[in-house]
Design a protein around this motif. Structure first.
Motif, PDB file in Angstrom:
ATOM      1  N   VAL A  51      64.644  54.246  48.335  1.00  0.00           N
ATOM      2  CA  VAL A  51      65.642  53.295  47.834  1.00  0.00           C
ATOM      3  C   VAL A  51      64.943  51.972  47.549  1.00  0.00           C
ATOM      4  O   VAL A  51      64.856  51.103  48.414  1.00  0.00           O
ATOM      5  CB  VAL A  51      66.788  53.095  48.850  1.00  0.00           C
ATOM      6  N   PRO A  52      64.419  51.788  46.334  1.00  0.00           N
ATOM      7  CA  PRO A  52      63.736  50.531  46.021  1.00  0.00           C
ATOM      8  C   PRO A  52      64.734  49.376  45.967  1.00  0.00           C
ATOM      9  O   PRO A  52      65.775  49.472  45.324  1.00  0.00           O
ATOM     10  CB  PRO A  52      63.110  50.803  44.656  1.00  0.00           C
ATOM     11  N   THR A  53      64.423  48.306  46.641  1.00  0.00           N
ATOM     12  CA  THR A  53      65.302  47.136  46.672  1.00  0.00           C
ATOM     13  C   THR A  53      64.739  45.971  45.874  1.00  0.00           C
ATOM     14  O   THR A  53      65.400  44.943  45.749  1.00  0.00           O
ATOM     15  CB  THR A  53      65.524  46.684  48.129  1.00  0.00           C
ATOM     16  N   CYS A  54      63.535  46.135  45.331  1.00  0.00           N
ATOM     17  CA  CYS A  54      62.891  45.052  44.591  1.00  0.00           C
ATOM     18  C   CYS A  54      63.700  44.626  43.381  1.00  0.00           C
ATOM     19  O   CYS A  54      63.695  43.451  42.994  1.00  0.00           O
ATOM     20  CB  CYS A  54      61.490  45.467  44.161  1.00  0.00           C
ATOM     21  N   HIS A  55      64.408  45.558  42.752  1.00  0.00           N
ATOM     22  CA  HIS A  55      65.081  45.255  41.496  1.00  0.00           C
ATOM     23  C   HIS A  55      66.577  44.990  41.656  1.00  0.00           C
ATOM     24  O   HIS A  55      67.304  44.876  40.680  1.00  0.00           O
ATOM     25  CB  HIS A  55      64.872  46.395  40.496  1.00  0.00           C
ATOM     26  N   THR A  56      67.041  44.872  42.872  1.00  0.00           N
ATOM     27  CA  THR A  56      68.464  44.632  43.119  1.00  0.00           C
ATOM     28  C   THR A  56      68.649  43.199  43.588  1.00  0.00           C
ATOM     29  O   THR A  56      68.525  42.897  44.770  1.00  0.00           O
ATOM     30  CB  THR A  56      69.002  45.611  44.181  1.00  0.00           C
ATOM     31  N   GLY A  57      68.922  42.305  42.656  1.00  0.00           N
ATOM     32  CA  GLY A  57      69.058  40.891  42.985  1.00  0.00           C
ATOM     33  C   GLY A  57      70.349  40.595  43.722  1.00  0.00           C
ATOM     34  O   GLY A  57      71.436  40.983  43.286  1.00  0.00           O
ATOM     35  N   MET A  58      70.249  39.923  44.843  1.00  0.00           N
ATOM     36  CA  MET A  58      71.425  39.548  45.622  1.00  0.00           C
ATOM     37  C   MET A  58      71.073  38.332  46.467  1.00  0.00           C
ATOM     38  O   MET A  58      69.912  37.939  46.569  1.00  0.00           O
ATOM     39  CB  MET A  58      71.877  40.702  46.507  1.00  0.00           C
ATOM     40  N   GLU A  59      72.092  37.740  47.047  1.00  0.00           N
ATOM     41  CA  GLU A  59      71.877  36.590  47.913  1.00  0.00           C
ATOM     42  C   GLU A  59      72.256  36.959  49.339  1.00  0.00           C
ATOM     43  O   GLU A  59      73.337  37.477  49.593  1.00  0.00           O
ATOM     44  CB  GLU A  59      72.690  35.385  47.426  1.00  0.00           C
ATOM     45  N   ILE A  60      71.334  36.707  50.261  1.00  0.00           N
ATOM     46  CA  ILE A  60      71.556  36.957  51.682  1.00  0.00           C
ATOM     47  C   ILE A  60      71.252  35.663  52.425  1.00  0.00           C
ATOM     48  O   ILE A  60      70.163  35.098  52.276  1.00  0.00           O
ATOM     49  CB  ILE A  60      70.642  38.087  52.214  1.00  0.00           C
ATOM     50  N   GLU A  61      72.208  35.205  53.203  1.00  0.00           N
ATOM     51  CA  GLU A  61      72.038  33.967  53.970  1.00  0.00           C
ATOM     52  C   GLU A  61      71.620  32.807  53.067  1.00  0.00           C
ATOM     53  O   GLU A  61      70.771  31.984  53.421  1.00  0.00           O
ATOM     54  CB  GLU A  61      70.997  34.165  55.084  1.00  0.00           C
ATOM     55  N   GLY A  62      72.224  32.751  51.853  1.00  0.00           N
ATOM     56  CA  GLY A  62      71.969  31.650  50.952  1.00  0.00           C
ATOM     57  C   GLY A  62      70.654  31.705  50.208  1.00  0.00           C
ATOM     58  O   GLY A  62      70.297  30.757  49.504  1.00  0.00           O
ATOM     59  N   SER A  63      69.928  32.808  50.325  1.00  0.00           N
ATOM     60  CA  SER A  63      68.625  32.923  49.667  1.00  0.00           C
ATOM     61  C   SER A  63      68.584  34.189  48.823  1.00  0.00           C
ATOM     62  O   SER A  63      69.135  35.224  49.214  1.00  0.00           O
ATOM     63  CB  SER A  63      67.506  32.948  50.710  1.00  0.00           C
ATOM     64  N   THR A  64      67.954  34.100  47.653  1.00  0.00           N
ATOM     65  CA  THR A  64      67.872  35.249  46.757  1.00  0.00           C
ATOM     66  C   THR A  64      66.833  36.242  47.246  1.00  0.00           C
ATOM     67  O   THR A  64      65.738  35.863  47.656  1.00  0.00           O
ATOM     68  CB  THR A  64      67.498  34.789  45.334  1.00  0.00           C
ATOM     69  N   THR A  65      67.186  37.514  47.180  1.00  0.00           N
ATOM     70  CA  THR A  65      66.222  38.570  47.474  1.00  0.00           C
ATOM     71  C   THR A  65      66.355  39.634  46.395  1.00  0.00           C
ATOM     72  O   THR A  65      67.448  39.894  45.886  1.00  0.00           O
ATOM     73  CB  THR A  65      66.454  39.189  48.867  1.00  0.00           C
ATOM     74  N   GLY A  66      65.255  40.234  46.008  1.00  0.00           N
ATOM     75  CA  GLY A  66      65.286  41.170  44.892  1.00  0.00           C
ATOM     76  C   GLY A  66      65.373  40.434  43.569  1.00  0.00           C
ATOM     77  O   GLY A  66      65.481  39.216  43.520  1.00  0.00           O
ATOM     78  N   CYS A  67      65.321  41.165  42.473  1.00  0.00           N
ATOM     79  CA  CYS A  67      65.262  40.573  41.139  1.00  0.00           C
ATOM     80  C   CYS A  67      66.641  40.444  40.507  1.00  0.00           C
ATOM     81  O   CYS A  67      67.294  41.459  40.244  1.00  0.00           O
ATOM     82  CB  CYS A  67      64.370  41.423  40.235  1.00  0.00           C
ATOM     83  N   PRO A  68      67.114  39.221  40.237  1.00  0.00           N
ATOM     84  CA  PRO A  68      68.438  39.034  39.644  1.00  0.00           C
ATOM     85  C   PRO A  68      68.629  39.650  38.258  1.00  0.00           C
ATOM     86  O   PRO A  68      69.754  39.929  37.873  1.00  0.00           O
ATOM     87  CB  PRO A  68      68.574  37.508  39.586  1.00  0.00           C
ATOM     88  N   VAL A  69      67.542  39.842  37.477  1.00  0.00           N
ATOM     89  CA  VAL A  69      67.730  40.505  36.185  1.00  0.00           C
ATOM     90  C   VAL A  69      67.603  42.017  36.312  1.00  0.00           C
ATOM     91  O   VAL A  69      67.640  42.736  35.315  1.00  0.00           O
ATOM     92  CB  VAL A  69      66.739  39.976  35.112  1.00  0.00           C
ATOM     93  N   ASN A  70      67.463  42.498  37.535  1.00  0.00           N
ATOM     94  CA  ASN A  70      67.380  43.940  37.811  1.00  0.00           C
ATOM     95  C   ASN A  70      66.249  44.616  37.037  1.00  0.00           C
ATOM     96  O   ASN A  70      66.392  45.713  36.501  1.00  0.00           O
ATOM     97  CB  ASN A  70      68.712  44.634  37.494  1.00  0.00           C
ATOM     98  N   HIS A  71      65.118  43.928  37.019  1.00  0.00           N
ATOM     99  CA  HIS A  71      63.901  44.478  36.408  1.00  0.00           C
ATOM    100  C   HIS A  71      63.651  45.901  36.916  1.00  0.00           C
ATOM    101  O   HIS A  71      63.796  46.181  38.111  1.00  0.00           O
ATOM    102  CB  HIS A  71      62.701  43.621  36.821  1.00  0.00           C
ATOM    103  N   LEU A  72      63.224  46.780  36.017  1.00  0.00           N
ATOM    104  CA  LEU A  72      62.908  48.161  36.393  1.00  0.00           C
ATOM    105  C   LEU A  72      61.481  48.217  36.919  1.00  0.00           C
ATOM    106  O   LEU A  72      60.575  48.815  36.334  1.00  0.00           O
ATOM    107  CB  LEU A  72      63.097  49.080  35.177  1.00  0.00           C
ATOM    108  N   ILE A  73      61.296  47.595  38.066  1.00  0.00           N
ATOM    109  CA  ILE A  73      59.954  47.342  38.596  1.00  0.00           C
ATOM    110  C   ILE A  73      59.184  48.619  38.918  1.00  0.00           C
ATOM    111  O   ILE A  73      58.022  48.769  38.501  1.00  0.00           O
ATOM    112  CB  ILE A  73      60.043  46.406  39.821  1.00  0.00           C
TER     113      ILE A  73
END
Length: 495
Positions: A51-73
């Protein structure tokens, strides 16, 4: 997706940097390219995780994690590893109109969410991303692709930063006639005048603008909508409007002596420096110079680092950067900052490296709060008075900063640069268009919908969400274009 054993065989490697003691003598890119073979090894480290999470942009605890444009990394990592660079470029452009901008100036939240990063150095995603697009330009694969037909609809985009450029590119792709308005003399917004030349060269921005122009987009510079271009004319001439003016109101500091001469906002310092550099190679001297001065930078983020690097190139006398936060640890705190949150760790960025090489030390002073500014008899700054602080929490979990007695200090200063963020967008155009705002002054428009309260007007990027990342701006610009296209045509094929 990469080589199955690549993450065990190859060490993480990012783009090498030029020698900090010599690169400060010029304004050229501070990094060096990597060979194709070296980049392919980095692509090979992508580990085919379930389950790659690099391309799933989201905010956790006020900070961005993963790619907000959902790059097909994982996909383009695999293609690079296999030497299929042109295919990798196509995949890269599917989700991101401008991978060269994110590849050079994004803090890479994708790497913070990399599964390999749980217990090993993460995949060097940003390095691979930048290498793909640069190879694409070098090989002549990045070419104008104007739409085959036009819809007859006209769309205006106000602001030419990453959100505005992304919105314009997508609306043009849909066949609309697009005009982008920019109040500065050059296109690019903060890409051009907010990020120093050695970090993101204007030639990189201009290279992409030339392609967008050849695709049919019209850019109108030195034009501020609402000032020298009436909003009534804008409404009459265009079928829809996308507001991408950014969040450009700088956060001030409430301290005695703030009105002294020699205290400047970081963006005023950076903008003037880049404009003078591009106009005359600094020969016009129409910029705020740090030469021979004791410089204090207030703010520990990326903009503060950019001020450090610029001041070093001006040949400042001394340099200190105040960070109100404590110095972070070298490793992620697995309890309070677990994966896949963006790792909050101590980093030594390019500016701090340059300061250490030029002045003999890391310029940062941690857990420091500015108390007051003191000037000389001519009203110029000469001292900054500070105190150390510690973070405390009450019984409800509310945090505050408590001054530590006995830590008061006086710092010499000829130039003070405020790099403590932005409070929101400027209100003049918003008011003239009758746009509703949120309490924090950003434009009121739902994420994913982007419609304002005024028919046919949309908003995206920092103007809507507040100060954020380049990659969020591109995400919102693309999505706002989709909703604008739906409004104009009744349906949309835009992603």
């Amino acid at each position: 997706m990469g080589k199955p054993t690549g993450f065990m065989e190859y060490e993480r490697q990012t783009q090498p940097e030029r020698d900090p003691s010599t690169r400060t003598k010029d304004w050229k890119d501070y990094t060096l390219p990597m060979s194709d073979e070296e980049v392919q090894k980095q692509g090979a480290r992508c580990m085919d995780c379930g389950v790659p999470t690099c391309h799933t942009g989201m905010e956790i605890e006020g900070s961005t994690t993963g790619c907000p444009v959902n790059h097909l990394i994982p996909e383009w990592n695999d293609l690079v590893y296999r030497g299929q660079w042109k295919e990798a470029l196509k995949v890269e452009h599917e989700k991101n109109n401008f991978p060269e901008f994110t590849g050079m100036a994004c803090p890479a939240p994708c790497e913070g969410a990399c599964v390999l990063g749980i217990n090993e150095p993460p995949v060097a995603i940003r390095t691979v991303e930048r290498s793909i697009i640069e190879k694409g330009f070098d090989e002549g694969w990045v070419v104008p692709e104007p739409p085959k037909t036009r819809t007859g609809k006209k769309a205006a985009v106000v602001g030419s930063g990453p959100a505005g450029l992304a919105a314009a590119a997508q609306l043009n792709k849909a066949g609309h006639t697009v005009t982008v308005f920019e109040r500065a003399d050059r296109v690019g917004g903060l890409l051009t005048y907010g990020i120093p030349e050695m970090k993101l060269s204007y030639s990189v921005v201009e290279r992409r603008i030339n392609i967008l122009e050849q695709e049919g987009i019209k850019f109108v510079t030195n034009t501020e909508v609402g000032r020298n271009y009436p909003v009534s004319r804008l409404r009459e001439e265009f079928d829809s409007i996308v507001l991408c003016g950014g969040a450009t109101v700088p956060r001030n500091i409430d301290a005695e002596g703030r009105g002294l001469r020699g205290i400047h906002y970081a963006m005023d310092f950076l903008h003037a420096n880049t404009k003078s550099l591009l106009d005359t190679n600094h020969q016009d001297e129409n910029y705020i110079s740090a030469e021979g001065k004791d410089v204090i930078v207030i703010g520990g983020g990326d903009t503060g680092t950019d001020c450090i690097s610029t001041s070093i190139r001006h040949n400042c006398k001394s340099l200190t950067q105040f960070d109100i936060y404590d110095k972070k640890g070298e490793d992620r705190d697995d309890l309070n900052n677990p994966w896949p949150q963006y790792p909050i760790i101590h980093r030594v960025e390019y500016g701090q490296k340059e300061a250490a090489a030029s002045l003999g030390r890391d310029p940062r002073a941690f857990a420091v709060m500015t108390k007051k500014f003191v000037g000389d008899e001519k009203g110029r700054i000469k001292e900054v008075h500070t105190v150390n602080v510690k973070l405390t929490f009450d019984e409800h979990g509310n945090r505050s900063r408590e001054e530590i007695p006995g830590t008061e200090k006086v710092w010499k200063a000829d130039l003070v640069l405020l790099a403590i963020g932005f409070t929101g967008p400027e209100q003049d155009l918003i008011d003239k268009l009758g746009i509703e705002t949120e309490q924090k002054s950003t434009v009121k428009a739902e994420y994913g919908d982007y419609k304002t309260n005024v028919e046919g007007i949309f908003a995206a990027g920092d103007m809507r969400r507040g100060q954020s990342l380049i990659v969020w701006a591109i995400n919102e610009g693309r999505e706002a274009a989709r909703e604008c296209d739906r409004y104009l045509m009744g349906s949309t094929q835009l992603p």
